[in-house]
Design a protein around this motif. Structure first.
Motif, PDB file in Angstrom:
ATOM      1  N   ASP A 155      33.528  33.588  61.535  1.00 31.07           N
ATOM      2  CA  ASP A 155      35.069  34.081  61.184  1.00 31.07           C
ATOM      3  C   ASP A 155      35.948  32.722  61.479  1.00 31.07           C
ATOM      4  OD1 ASP A 155      36.944  35.820  60.834  1.00 31.07           O
ATOM      5  OD2 ASP A 155      37.633  35.740  62.571  1.00 31.07           O
ATOM      6  N   LEU A 156      36.623  32.314  60.347  1.00 28.99           N
ATOM      7  CA  LEU A 156      37.488  31.002  60.199  1.00 28.99           C
ATOM      8  C   LEU A 156      38.938  31.692  60.283  1.00 28.99           C
ATOM      9  CD1 LEU A 156      34.928  29.808  58.817  1.00 28.99           C
ATOM     10  CD2 LEU A 156      36.527  28.547  57.405  1.00 28.99           C
ATOM     11  N   GLY A 157      39.662  30.877  60.552  1.00 29.95           N
ATOM     12  CA  GLY A 157      41.111  31.086  61.028  1.00 29.95           C
ATOM     13  C   GLY A 157      41.791  30.037  61.765  1.00 29.95           C
ATOM     14  N   PRO A 158      42.679  30.424  62.809  1.00 29.71           N
ATOM     15  CA  PRO A 158      43.153  31.951  63.066  1.00 29.71           C
ATOM     16  C   PRO A 158      44.103  32.403  61.858  1.00 29.71           C
ATOM     17  CG  PRO A 158      44.273  30.257  64.282  1.00 29.71           C
ATOM     18  CD  PRO A 158      43.532  29.740  63.911  1.00 29.71           C
ATOM     19  N   GLY A 159      44.631  31.262  61.120  1.00 28.72           N
ATOM     20  CA  GLY A 159      45.657  31.583  59.920  1.00 28.72           C
ATOM     21  C   GLY A 159      45.294  31.171  58.767  1.00 28.72           C
ATOM     22  N   ALA A 160      46.128  31.054  57.867  1.00 30.75           N
ATOM     23  CA  ALA A 160      45.822  30.513  56.527  1.00 30.75           C
ATOM     24  C   ALA A 160      46.343  29.125  56.271  1.00 30.75           C
ATOM     25  CB  ALA A 160      46.680  31.277  55.456  1.00 30.75           C
ATOM     26  N   ALA A 161      45.916  28.231  55.599  1.00 28.27           N
ATOM     27  CA  ALA A 161      46.198  26.861  55.151  1.00 28.27           C
ATOM     28  C   ALA A 161      46.097  25.995  56.402  1.00 28.27           C
ATOM     29  CB  ALA A 161      47.715  26.992  54.400  1.00 28.27           C
ATOM     30  N   ASP A 162      47.364  25.475  56.644  1.00 29.50           N
ATOM     31  CA  ASP A 162      47.326  24.285  58.001  1.00 29.50           C
ATOM     32  C   ASP A 162      46.919  24.997  59.043  1.00 29.50           C
ATOM     33  OD1 ASP A 162      47.808  22.345  56.060  1.00 29.50           O
ATOM     34  OD2 ASP A 162      49.821  22.453  56.515  1.00 29.50           O
ATOM     35  N   GLU A 163      47.319  26.783  59.131  1.00 29.56           N
ATOM     36  CA  GLU A 163      47.093  26.978  60.367  1.00 29.56           C
ATOM     37  C   GLU A 163      45.620  27.596  60.514  1.00 29.56           C
ATOM     38  OE1 GLU A 163      49.656  30.415  60.499  1.00 29.56           O
ATOM     39  OE2 GLU A 163      51.574  29.041  60.192  1.00 29.56           O
ATOM     40  N   VAL A 194      31.833  39.186  67.650  1.00 30.47           N
ATOM     41  CA  VAL A 194      33.052  38.962  66.784  1.00 30.47           C
ATOM     42  C   VAL A 194      34.158  40.024  67.180  1.00 30.47           C
ATOM     43  CG1 VAL A 194      34.242  38.599  64.561  1.00 30.47           C
ATOM     44  CG2 VAL A 194      31.826  37.767  65.165  1.00 30.47           C
ATOM     45  N   ALA A 195      33.993  41.163  67.241  1.00 28.48           N
ATOM     46  CA  ALA A 195      34.995  42.317  67.590  1.00 28.48           C
ATOM     47  C   ALA A 195      35.629  42.016  68.831  1.00 28.48           C
ATOM     48  CB  ALA A 195      34.408  43.402  67.544  1.00 28.48           C
ATOM     49  N   ARG A 196      34.915  41.344  69.687  1.00 28.08           N
ATOM     50  CA  ARG A 196      35.511  40.978  71.078  1.00 28.08           C
ATOM     51  C   ARG A 196      36.188  39.882  71.167  1.00 28.08           C
ATOM     52  NH1 ARG A 196      30.488  43.547  72.483  1.00 28.08           N
ATOM     53  NH2 ARG A 196      29.679  41.367  72.949  1.00 28.08           N
ATOM     54  N   ALA A 197      36.114  38.899  70.219  1.00 25.77           N
ATOM     55  CA  ALA A 197      36.801  37.501  70.194  1.00 25.77           C
ATOM     56  C   ALA A 197      38.258  37.570  70.324  1.00 25.77           C
ATOM     57  CB  ALA A 197      36.305  36.833  69.156  1.00 25.77           C
ATOM     58  N   PRO A 198      38.737  36.947  71.185  1.00 27.26           N
ATOM     59  CA  PRO A 198      40.119  37.050  71.728  1.00 27.26           C
ATOM     60  C   PRO A 198      41.206  36.215  70.382  1.00 27.26           C
ATOM     61  CG  PRO A 198      39.201  35.211  73.041  1.00 27.26           C
ATOM     62  CD  PRO A 198      38.065  36.146  72.340  1.00 27.26           C
ATOM     63  N   GLY A 199      40.629  35.084  69.948  1.00 31.07           N
ATOM     64  CA  GLY A 199      41.599  34.288  68.855  1.00 31.07           C
ATOM     65  C   GLY A 199      41.137  34.920  67.510  1.00 31.07           C
ATOM     66  N   SER A 200      40.440  35.878  67.194  1.00 31.65           N
ATOM     67  CA  SER A 200      40.256  36.312  65.637  1.00 31.65           C
ATOM     68  C   SER A 200      41.201  37.329  65.406  1.00 31.65           C
ATOM     69  CB  SER A 200      38.622  36.764  65.720  1.00 31.65           C
ATOM     70  OG  SER A 200      38.376  37.050  64.514  1.00 31.65           O
TER      71      SER A 200
END
Length: 973
Positions: A932-940, A953-959
């Protein structure tokens, strides 16, 4: 129900629709769903949109209609109550390098108008504001001087160039200003010119920083050897506060008139401090003076530069007036890329480091280099990367004395011969695009970038992210003079930027080209254009607007669609996304199957009613009666090796190092714009291709890729279209038609008549009908009306000559075979394994209902993608291959996704690996491993925020994906 409040469809028979009768209420959000190929697009796009658009176009004159898209009349008994229609799809928007997010949404049009009307031009040389002057505002400027300040009103005058040394004006990036026409003819002597000035009553002139008297006595006239070709005759000498307004205005009007729109005011200064260094100064009687240049043109008099009139075309990179001359408005230029010329710097010159010279056609260049290497101390057995700059110059620039042109001469020679097709193709292999060095990718000429709004020029505004541009224009304050002119244009810009944010595209820049966007992003850009039109009482047909959209952004998309509906428009959406289906005012399901087994109305009603409908396949999935995805204990363990990509830093990737497991279904997820495509398609895939010696684009910057030795091949199944010609069909795409034609050619009757396999092709001369050239129909040009397609009277639509149709296999001729479905043909060709093995691939991906000869341009988006997957599967070599897929669930129903997963299982079972870029929660639940990539779009974004099994992944805090995946896993249980 009456047509007054509804769209009434009766007896619709477009494509596979079976005389559908349907009433659709106006002003509602209506979702069409059903299996891929069931007839949704036929009903929505080929019936509703086509008829609405056709009727609207028919309201124009015959002359106007010839310039508009022509649509055939849908096959239906009656269609009533249909308003003018607009379709929002991913295919109708321009995908050239000149089409950008700004141009597609019309934001760029309003920005150009805004810049032309309220933009302030600043001199490119000195940076001071540039404006037009006239006697009135010049008088106001001089009235603001401190009381008692002495000044002289003058104008520039050009002396004859024959006897005067021309004044040197430094070059400028903008257009050099033409000197004003001389007061006297540009012939004769300086004395004659000065005499003409005296005759008109001028007694003084500023020459070379000095005040010179134009004495009427010929002997007292200035010498002909003047240091400058421009003098400034003085019209009047005044003092601030000491002259009447009428005298000042009269003097200024005279100066502007005699100077052909140019005027100069010389102001006596108390001290020189605080003056810009470029301001002309000189001394009279020991006191400093400065020159103020005024012009009725848009010009900087101090720098002697004239700027073009501000008009919208000047700020358009699609206009010759505004485009950068170097790149012609493309923003980049093409040139030889040494990374392509020397793909492996670890090779030596002897080993063939120079790739173009390693080909048989140009190996003589390699031999010439080897011949002169010793004389020029050029090592040929060390890696290319270890050569010194001097040694590389021999390779690049050659040796003139030895008549060796090096790479420069080689590519120049190719350029002179690129009128030959094979030379152009060969030359393109070593070229790549780079930002234009003149405009730095901003596409506009310097004069266009001189205008600014809020301190930014158009290039800087276009390069801003949509969310940043929206904030910039929200904070922009217009002056009292700008507000009446710019308010409406500013509101339009703000509205379009807000729409782009509303559909989840705030991370894009306005200058981003459409061809670099994914299919889902293009659809949402098209939706923004529709939102910005502010039309009412229209029919909007949206074709899967949720493609490429993360579940997080679905609510924003729905809010945008609601705004369309709430204006009084009827919105029809072809969609498979569960959240969109549940949000509909009304659902229409087409089914029960696909192809000939579909085309019937299975359900019409609310989402709640659908869940309780026993005949609705979609309702079974919404109600949870059907599902997909293995239990957590059945997930495949990543025990078959890994592919490791290190230091990926293309676009927004932040030096990412990631390991992709082999032998499992691995998904790359993340919000739209987080860097998934950059990581997988633009970096990993081309990097692996290079390691496996496959032709591929240049990969984005990265350090290295490891583990390619575990693969025999890497295959990318992206969303690029397959053949869009009616001549392209499933059997020709899969090469199955070659085997079918061979079967017919082997019959006794064919051999008796001398027919080979080529005689059974409708794409080449030999056996096809000569009247229709194998099309099966004749196109009749109706001038101002839509073209009419008539069945070929000679072959009756079969595409073949009569003697070819006489050849049969098991009682069927070649035209009969093309009318068979894949399932029927698989049974018919029993005993022909070469045919069956290719047809089996179509059955595996759920295309058993498609007819063999069905034109590719009539396939739905989901059918096209599965056909492409089947093509790769039929041609894949034995061994371990890595399949990289880009959102394969595009256009697929819940039930189609289950079948796609079965296809994935079959690939994994024989040792292949799958790497899928996907947003679909149904696929996520069934995955073995998720990155999973992120946490946001573009520079984020651009970082790995979670990896592991779906449960991990369902338990990942930053996703961002974690919450939606956790809900989906919970629902499955």
């Amino acid at each position: 129900m009456t047509a007054a409040g509804h769209i009434a469809l009766r007896g619709v028979r477009v494509h596979n629709l079976k005389s559908v009768d349907l009433d659709l209420p106006h002003g509602k959000l209506i979702v069409f769903c059903g299996l891929s190929g069931s007839g949704k697009s036929s009903l929505a796009l080929d019936t509703l949109y086509a008829e609405g658009q056709r009727r609207y176009i028919e309201s124009f004159s015959a002359y106007t209609r010839q310039f508009l898209q022509r649509l055939e009349k849908p096959d239906a008994e009656r269609i009533d109550g249909i308003p003018p229609a607009i379709a929002v799809t991913g295919g109708h928007m321009g995908r050239s390098s000149r089409s950008t997010v700004g141009t597609a949404t019309e934001t760029a049009d309003y920005l150009r108008l805004l810049m032309a009307k309220i933009g302030q031009t600043f001199c490119l040389k000195c940076g001071r504001p540039v404006r037009r002057d006239n006697p009135e505002n010049a008088a106001e400027l001089l009235a603001s001087l401190p009381a008692g300040t002495r000044y002289m009103v003058a104008f520039p005058c050009q002396l004859p160039a024959k006897t005067a040394e021309c004044e040197h004006v430094p070059p400028s990036p903008a257009t050099e200003k033409d000197e004003s026409g001389p007061l006297v003819p540009a012939i004769g002597t300086v004395e004659q010119a000065l005499a003409a000035l005296r005759e008109q009553g001028f007694v003084r002139a500023v020459i070379a920083g000095q005040i010179v008297s134009l004495d009427a006595t010929p002997g007292h006239a200035p010498s002909a050897a003047l240091p400058s070709s421009t003098i400034y005759p003085v019209v009047d000498r005044l003092a601030a506060g000491g002259a009447s307004d009428s005298r000042l205005r009269d003097s200024l009007e005279t100066a502007f008139d005699k100077g052909n729109g140019r005027c100069c005011v010389f102001v006596e200064q108390e001290q020189a401090e605080g003056q810009p260094p470029h301001t002309p100064r000189f001394s009279i009687d020991g006191r400093p003076w400065r020159r103020i240049g005024l012009s009725t043109q848009l010009a900087c008099e101090d720098c002697d530069i004239t700027y073009p009139d501000p008009e919208p075309r000047l700020y358009s990179f699609n206009s010759p007036l505004g485009a950068c001359p170097a790149c012609e408005g493309f923003g980049n230029v093409v040139g030889i890329d040494m990374d392509l010329v020397v793909p492996d710097p670890g090779k030596s010159l002897r080993e063939g480091a120079i790739a173009p010279w390693s080909t048989p056609a140009y190996e003589h260049e390699q031999k010439a280099l080897m011949t002169l290497a010793r004389d020029y101390h050029l090592p040929v057995d060390v890696p290319f990367r270890e050569l010194t700059d001097e040694q590389r110059n021999v390779v690049l620039h050659g040796a003139t004395e030895r008549q060796f042109g090096g790479l420069d001469g080689f590519f120049a020679w190719l350029e002179r011969r690129k009128y030959k097709m094979h030379i152009r193709v060969f030359l393109s292999r070593w070229r790549s695009y780079r930002p234009c060095p003149a405009c730095h990718g901003m596409r506009l000429r310097p004069e266009a970038l001189a205008a600014r709004i809020g301190g930014k020029h158009l290039g800087e505004i276009s390069a801003m992210k949509v969310r940043d541009a929206a904030a910039f224009f929200r904070e922009l304050q217009l002056s009292d003079a700008q507000r009446p002119v710019g308010r409406m244009m500013l509101e339009q810009v703000q509205a379009r930027l807000a729409y782009l944010e509303a559909v989840g595209l705030g991370y894009l820049t306005l200058d981003r080209t459409l061809r670099t966007l994914s299919g889902g992003e293009v659809r949402r850009v098209a939706l923004t254009a529709a939102l910005g039109s502010s039309l009412v009482n229209m029919l909007y047909v949206l074709d899967e607007p949720s493609i490429g959209l993360h579940p997080r952004d679905i609510d924003q998309l729905l809010a945008a669609i609601h705004r369309l509906r709430d204006r009084g428009n009827t919105v029809v959406v072809v969609e498979h996304e569960e959240a969109v289906i549940r949000d509909a005012d009304q659902i229409v399901e087409i089914g029960p199957g696909a192809g000939e087994r579909g085309g019937r109305l299975m359900f019409q009603g609310t989402p709640a009613d659908m869940e309780n409908c026993p005949d609705s396949l979609t309702g079974d999935y919404l109600a949870g009666r059907r599902g997909a995805g293995p239990a957590s204990g059945r997930r495949r363990a990543p025990e078959h090796g890994w592919i490791r990509l290190s230091g990926a830093r293309g676009n927004n990737l932040k030096n990412v190092t990631v390991e992709f497991p082999l032998g499992v279904l691995c998904l790359v997820t993340g919000v739209s714009g987080s860097g998934k495509s950059t990581l997988v398609q633009d970096t990993l895939y081309p990097a692996l291709c290079r390691r496996l010696r496959k032709e591929a684009p240049k990969p984005y910057p990265h350090n290295d890729v490891f583990g390619d030795g575990q693969l025999d091949d890497v295959i990318l199944v992206d969303q690029s279209p397959i053949g869009r010609s009616p001549r392209s069909n499933p059997v020709t795409y899969l090469k199955a038609f070659d085997e079918i034609r061979s079967v017919f050619a082997e019959t006794i009757e064919a051999r008796t008549r001398g027919f080979d396999a080529g005689a059974f092709s409708f794409n080449v001369q030999g056996g096809r009908c000569d009247n229709c050239q194998g099309e099966g129909y004749i196109q009749i040009d109706m001038q101002f009306l839509a073209d009419v397609y008539m069945r070929c009277p000679q072959c009756n639509g079969t595409r073949y000559r009569e003697d070819i149709l006489d050849v049969t296999y098991r009682g069927r001729n070649i035209a009969d075979v093309l009318e068979m479905t894949v399932r029927e043909a698989f049974t018919f060709f029993r005993g022909q394994p070469k045919v069956q093995v290719r047809l089996k691939r179509l059955i595996d991906v759920g295309l058993d209902y498609v007819r063999l000869g069905q034109p590719a341009n009539t396939l739905s988006g989901g059918e096209s993608q599965r056909l492409k997957l089947a093509g790769y599967m039929s041609g894949v070599k034995r061994g371990r291959s890595l399949f990289i897929l880009d959102e394969p669930t595009t256009g697929l129903h819940f039930s189609d996704v289950v079948q796609l997963l079965d296809c994935f299982d079959a690939l994994l079972a024989v040792g292949h690996s799958l790497l899928v870029v996907e947003h679909n929660l149904q696929i996520m639940k069934a995955a073995d491993y998720i990155i999973d990539l992120g946490p946001g779009a573009a520079d984020e974004g651009g970082q790995i925020v979670a990896k592991g099994t779906p449960e991990m992944v369902a338990r990942a805090p930053g996703s961002v994906t974690a919450k939606f995946l956790a809900d989906a896993l919970r629902d499955k249980k």
